[in-house]
Design a protein around this motif. Sequence first.
Motif, PDB file in Angstrom:
ATOM      1  N   GLU A  86       0.826  -1.201   0.000  1.00 27.88           N
ATOM      2  CA  GLU A  86       0.000   0.000   0.000  1.00 27.88           C
ATOM      3  C   GLU A  86       0.869   1.262   0.000  1.00 27.88           C
ATOM      4  O   GLU A  86       1.694   1.441   0.874  1.00 27.88           O
ATOM      5  N   THR A  88      -0.407   4.352   0.215  1.00 26.93           N
ATOM      6  CA  THR A  88      -1.033   5.386   1.040  1.00 26.93           C
ATOM      7  C   THR A  88      -1.907   4.732   2.107  1.00 26.93           C
ATOM      8  O   THR A  88      -2.412   3.616   1.932  1.00 26.93           O
ATOM      9  N   VAL A  89      -2.112   5.471   3.186  1.00 26.53           N
ATOM     10  CA  VAL A  89      -2.929   4.960   4.283  1.00 26.53           C
ATOM     11  C   VAL A  89      -4.371   4.714   3.815  1.00 26.53           C
ATOM     12  O   VAL A  89      -5.090   3.887   4.384  1.00 26.53           O
ATOM     13  N   ARG A  90      -4.765   5.405   2.730  1.00 23.02           N
ATOM     14  CA  ARG A  90      -6.114   5.199   2.199  1.00 23.02           C
ATOM     15  C   ARG A  90      -6.289   3.788   1.644  1.00 23.02           C
ATOM     16  O   ARG A  90      -7.394   3.330   1.432  1.00 23.02           O
ATOM     17  N   ARG A  91      -5.184   3.097   1.369  1.00 24.07           N
ATOM     18  CA  ARG A  91      -5.246   1.758   0.783  1.00 24.07           C
ATOM     19  C   ARG A  91      -5.001   0.623   1.785  1.00 24.07           C
ATOM     20  O   ARG A  91      -4.848  -0.530   1.382  1.00 24.07           O
ATOM     21  N   ASP A  93      -5.192  -2.396   3.862  1.00 23.84           N
ATOM     22  CA  ASP A  93      -6.078  -3.554   3.775  1.00 23.84           C
ATOM     23  C   ASP A  93      -5.852  -4.395   5.042  1.00 23.84           C
ATOM     24  O   ASP A  93      -4.775  -4.969   5.213  1.00 23.84           O
TER      25      ASP A  93
END
Length: 235
Positions: A86, A88-91, A93
Motif C-alpha cells: 500500500e 497510502t494509508v487510504r489503501r 487492507d
Amino acid sequence: MNVLIVGGSGGIGLELANAMSARPDVDNVVATYRRQVPEHAATGIDWLQLDVTNQDQLAECWPAEKPLDYLIYAVGLLHDGNTGPEKTVRRIDPDLFSKSMQINALPVLLLAQSLHKSFKLSDSPKLAAVSARVGSIEENRSGGWYSYRCSKAALNMALKTLALEWRMAMPKGAVAALHPGTTDTALSRPFQANVPTEKLFTGAQTAAYLLTVIDQLTPDNSGRFWSWDGTELPW
Ligand SMILES: NC(=O)c1ccc[n+]([C@@H]2O[C@H](COP(=O)([O-])OP(=O)(O)OC[C@H]3O[C@@H](n4cnc5c(N)ncnc54)[C@H](OP(=O)(O)O)[C@@H]3O)[C@@H](O)[C@H]2O)c1
C-alpha cells in the motif's frame, strides 16, 4: 552442522539451501516449501511441506532431540496477488496487514519457542531471519508499503528481544536480522524497474553474501541488523 531453512522454495531461500547443501561442514539441510519443491534444488536437501501460519506444523518441523545449528527464516510476503504493497494509508487492507504479521513476523518467535531444546543441543546455535531494510524505522524516508514495513519492524523487534533472552537462556547462541539487498525473485519482480542492473542480485549472489554474514555471528554481536555486505543497519 544441521541446518533448517524455512522458506526454501523462495528465490533467496532455495539458493541458501543449495549453498548449504554443498558445504563440507554441513551434515544435514532440511528446507521447507509451502506449495511445491522448487526446480533446481540440489540433491541432498531434505524437503518438508510447511505453512508458517500453521502452528502445529511449526512445532513439528524439527525433532526435539536433534541439535539445530542454523535456522534461517527466508519466508516473506510483500504482495498478495492484486493486493499490496500500500502506497497510502487510504489503501490499508486489514487482511494484508494481518497476513503480513502472521507470515513475516510471528512464525520466527514460534520457531524459537518450539525449537528451543534443539538449539540448546548445539555448540553455537544461530537464528537468522531475512528481514528488509524498509523495516528500519530510522531509515524510513519515503513512506508507503505499510503492512510490509510494519511486519518487518515487528520481526526486527522480535529478533532483538529474542537475542536479549538468549544472552541468559542460550549463551552460546546468536540471533540476527538480515537485509538481503534487492534480489531478483517473485517478491521483488514488480518493483525492479528502477533498480540498476549491478544492484539487482541473483538469488545465488544474495545467498553467498548472507551466509558470509551468518557465519560471522557470535554471542558478542548477537541482536543486530545486518545488511548483505556485513554493514550494520539502524533499527
Ligand atoms: N527479493 C528482494 O529484493 C528482497 C528484498 C528485501 C527483503 N526480502 C526478503 O527476503 C525474504 C525472501 O524473499 P524472496 O525474495 O526469496 O521471495 P520469494 O521468492 O517470493 O519467496 C517467498 C517465500 O515465502 C514462502 N511463503 C510465503 N508465505 C508462506 C507461508 N504461509 N508458509 C510458508 N511459506 C510461505 C514462499 O513459499 P512458496 O513459494 O512455497 O509458497 C517462498 O518460499 C523475504 O522475507 C523478503 O521479505 C527480499
